[in-house]
Design an enzyme around this catalytic site. Structure first.
Site, PDB file in Angstrom:
ATOM      1  CB  SER A  64      -4.392  -6.769   4.767  1.00 24.80           C
ATOM      2  OG  SER A  64      -4.008  -5.514   4.269  1.00 24.80           O
ATOM      3  CG  HIS A  88      -1.871  -1.073   1.393  1.00 19.65           C
ATOM      4  ND1 HIS A  88      -2.005  -1.823   2.534  1.00 19.65           N
ATOM      5  CD2 HIS A  88      -2.798  -1.553   0.524  1.00 19.65           C
ATOM      6  CE1 HIS A  88      -2.966  -2.719   2.364  1.00 19.65           C
ATOM      7  NE2 HIS A  88      -3.459  -2.586   1.169  1.00 19.65           N
TER       8      HIS A  88
HETATM    9  N1  COA Z   1      -0.244  -3.989  -1.913  1.00 19.20           N
HETATM   10  C1  COA Z   1      -0.600  -4.878  -1.003  1.00 19.20           C
HETATM   11  N2  COA Z   1      -1.847  -5.286  -0.814  1.00 19.20           N
HETATM   12  C2  COA Z   1      -2.787  -4.747  -1.597  1.00 19.20           C
HETATM   13  C3  COA Z   1      -2.488  -3.814  -2.585  1.00 19.20           C
HETATM   14  C4  COA Z   1      -1.141  -3.437  -2.729  1.00 19.20           C
HETATM   15  N3  COA Z   1      -0.752  -2.557  -3.623  1.00 19.20           N
HETATM   16  N4  COA Z   1      -3.613  -3.477  -3.204  1.00 19.20           N
HETATM   17  C5  COA Z   1      -4.588  -4.166  -2.626  1.00 19.20           C
HETATM   18  N5  COA Z   1      -4.093  -4.945  -1.658  1.00 19.20           N
HETATM   19  C6  COA Z   1      -4.813  -5.905  -0.847  1.00 19.20           C
HETATM   20  C7  COA Z   1      -5.329  -5.392   0.434  1.00 19.20           C
HETATM   21  O1  COA Z   1      -4.421  -5.574   1.473  1.00 19.20           O
HETATM   22  C8  COA Z   1      -6.570  -6.224   0.618  1.00 19.20           C
HETATM   23  O2  COA Z   1      -6.211  -7.464   1.156  1.00 19.20           O
HETATM   24  P1  COA Z   1      -7.231  -8.305   2.038  1.00 19.20           P
HETATM   25  O3  COA Z   1      -8.394  -8.623   1.132  1.00 19.20           O
HETATM   26  O4  COA Z   1      -6.403  -9.465   2.392  1.00 19.20           O
HETATM   27  O5  COA Z   1      -7.644  -7.445   3.189  1.00 19.20           O
HETATM   28  C9  COA Z   1      -7.056  -6.406  -0.783  1.00 19.20           C
HETATM   29  O6  COA Z   1      -5.936  -6.284  -1.588  1.00 19.20           O
HETATM   30  C10 COA Z   1      -7.995  -5.375  -1.258  1.00 19.20           C
HETATM   31  O7  COA Z   1      -8.316  -4.577  -0.223  1.00 19.20           O
HETATM   32  P2  COA Z   1      -8.163  -3.000  -0.090  1.00 19.20           P
HETATM   33  O8  COA Z   1      -7.196  -2.432  -1.036  1.00 19.20           O
HETATM   34  O9  COA Z   1      -8.051  -2.677   1.348  1.00 19.20           O
HETATM   35  O10 COA Z   1      -9.450  -2.589  -0.601  1.00 19.20           O
HETATM   36  P3  COA Z   1     -10.745  -3.126  -0.111  1.00 19.20           P
HETATM   37  O11 COA Z   1     -11.206  -3.958  -1.248  1.00 19.20           O
HETATM   38  O12 COA Z   1     -10.743  -3.748   1.214  1.00 19.20           O
HETATM   39  O13 COA Z   1     -11.430  -1.742   0.020  1.00 19.20           O
HETATM   40  C11 COA Z   1     -13.068  -0.131  -0.398  1.00 19.20           C
HETATM   41  C12 COA Z   1     -12.480  -1.487  -0.737  1.00 19.20           C
HETATM   42  C13 COA Z   1     -13.091   0.142   1.072  1.00 19.20           C
HETATM   43  C14 COA Z   1     -12.250   0.930  -1.096  1.00 19.20           C
HETATM   44  C15 COA Z   1     -14.482  -0.220  -0.990  1.00 19.20           C
HETATM   45  O14 COA Z   1     -15.148  -1.313  -0.408  1.00 19.20           O
HETATM   46  C16 COA Z   1     -15.288   1.038  -0.757  1.00 19.20           C
HETATM   47  O15 COA Z   1     -15.123   2.003  -1.442  1.00 19.20           O
HETATM   48  N6  COA Z   1     -16.169   0.995   0.249  1.00 19.20           N
HETATM   49  C17 COA Z   1     -17.041   2.099   0.585  1.00 19.20           C
HETATM   50  C18 COA Z   1     -18.461   1.827   0.152  1.00 19.20           C
HETATM   51  C19 COA Z   1     -18.651   2.159  -1.306  1.00 19.20           C
HETATM   52  O16 COA Z   1     -18.457   3.261  -1.753  1.00 19.20           O
HETATM   53  N7  COA Z   1     -19.056   1.141  -2.079  1.00 19.20           N
HETATM   54  C20 COA Z   1     -19.289   1.327  -3.501  1.00 19.20           C
HETATM   55  C21 COA Z   1     -17.976   1.169  -4.291  1.00 19.20           C
HETATM   56  S1  COA Z   1     -17.343  -0.508  -4.193  1.00 19.20           S
END
Ligand code: COA
Length: 173
Positions: free
Chosen positions: A140, A24
């Site tokens: 993560s 990240h």
């Molecule tokens: N390096 C390391 N890990 C990475 C990465 C990188 N460059 N890019 C992504 N990841 C990993 C994360 O650690 C995470 O791992 P995990 O699933 O083991 O926890 C996974 O890839 C993706 O997670 P993350 O990047 O944290 O995004 P997320 O998918 O959890 O987050 C939100 C998504 C919060 C941004 C999204 O759900 C959101 O916008 N929520 C708000 C509600 C909304 O607006 N919804 C409509 C749009 S979806």
């Protein structure tokens, strides 16, 4: 400059960050070279069962900004957001969402997310950065699995996160 006004381009890098990893951080640092300001926005409400509370996730990133690997980057902010991401972008007057792409397996979900966000606000762009090769397999969840079993994760997460994981899983007790 636009009509004598200074235009600041703000991007939001959203995620669960449970916990933040060097993967990240690598994306964040690169985004900070492209945009005037990047807000790393920690999602308060989502479907994931997080081991760190939203305040703890925020605090781990803030510690990296104050005395860790992000301390020399002035155009980064860290914040918590609630509800829809797109509403948060509007509130912050941000023009772009930053997402990291690790492998082809990320693509489908990311495309869906970019499309729904575009539908909700057509002015906002999603900008994808390719994750650095050395972090392409880091997530993560995988870090938590290794840390839970007492494995070494210090190549993949900042020292404050190593300590927080040890504390959470009480490794060595
Ligand atoms: N390096 C390391 N890990 C990475 C990465 C990188 N460059 N890019 C992504 N990841 C990993 C994360 O650690 C995470 O791992 P995990 O699933 O083991 O926890 C996974 O890839 C993706 O997670 P993350 O990047 O944290 O995004 P997320 O998918 O959890 O987050 C939100 C998504 C919060 C941004 C999204 O759900 C959101 O916008 N929520 C708000 C509600 C909304 O607006 N919804 C409509 C749009 S979806």
């Amino acid at each position: 400059m636009e009509g004598g006004l200074v235009v600041t381009t703000i991007a939001v890098y959203p995620g669960t960050f449970d916990p933040v990893t060097y993967g990240h951080i690598n994306i964040l640092k690169r985004a900070a070279k492209i945009f005037d300001k990047v807000i790393m926005a920690v999602a308060a409400d989502n479907y994931k069962n997080t081991i760190f509370s939203v305040e703890e996730r925020l605090s781990l990133i803030q510690q990296c900004c104050q005395k860790g690997c992000l301390k020399d980057i002035p155009n980064i902010e860290v914040d918590i957001f609630h509800g829809l991401l797109i509403n948060y972008l509007e509130e912050k007057k941000a023009v772009a969402i930053i997402r990291g792409l690790r492998a082809i397996s990320d693509f489908e979900y990311e495309m869906q997310m970019a499309a729904i966000n575009k539908h909700l606000n057509c002015k906002v762009e999603t900008v994808f950065l390719m994750t650095a090769a050395e972090y392409s397999f880091v997530s993560s969840s995988i870090i938590k699995s290794v840390a839970m079993m007492g494995g070494d994760v210090d190549k993949f997460v900042p020292p404050v996160v190593v300590d927080a994981l040890k504390d959470k899983y009480k490794v060595g007790d």
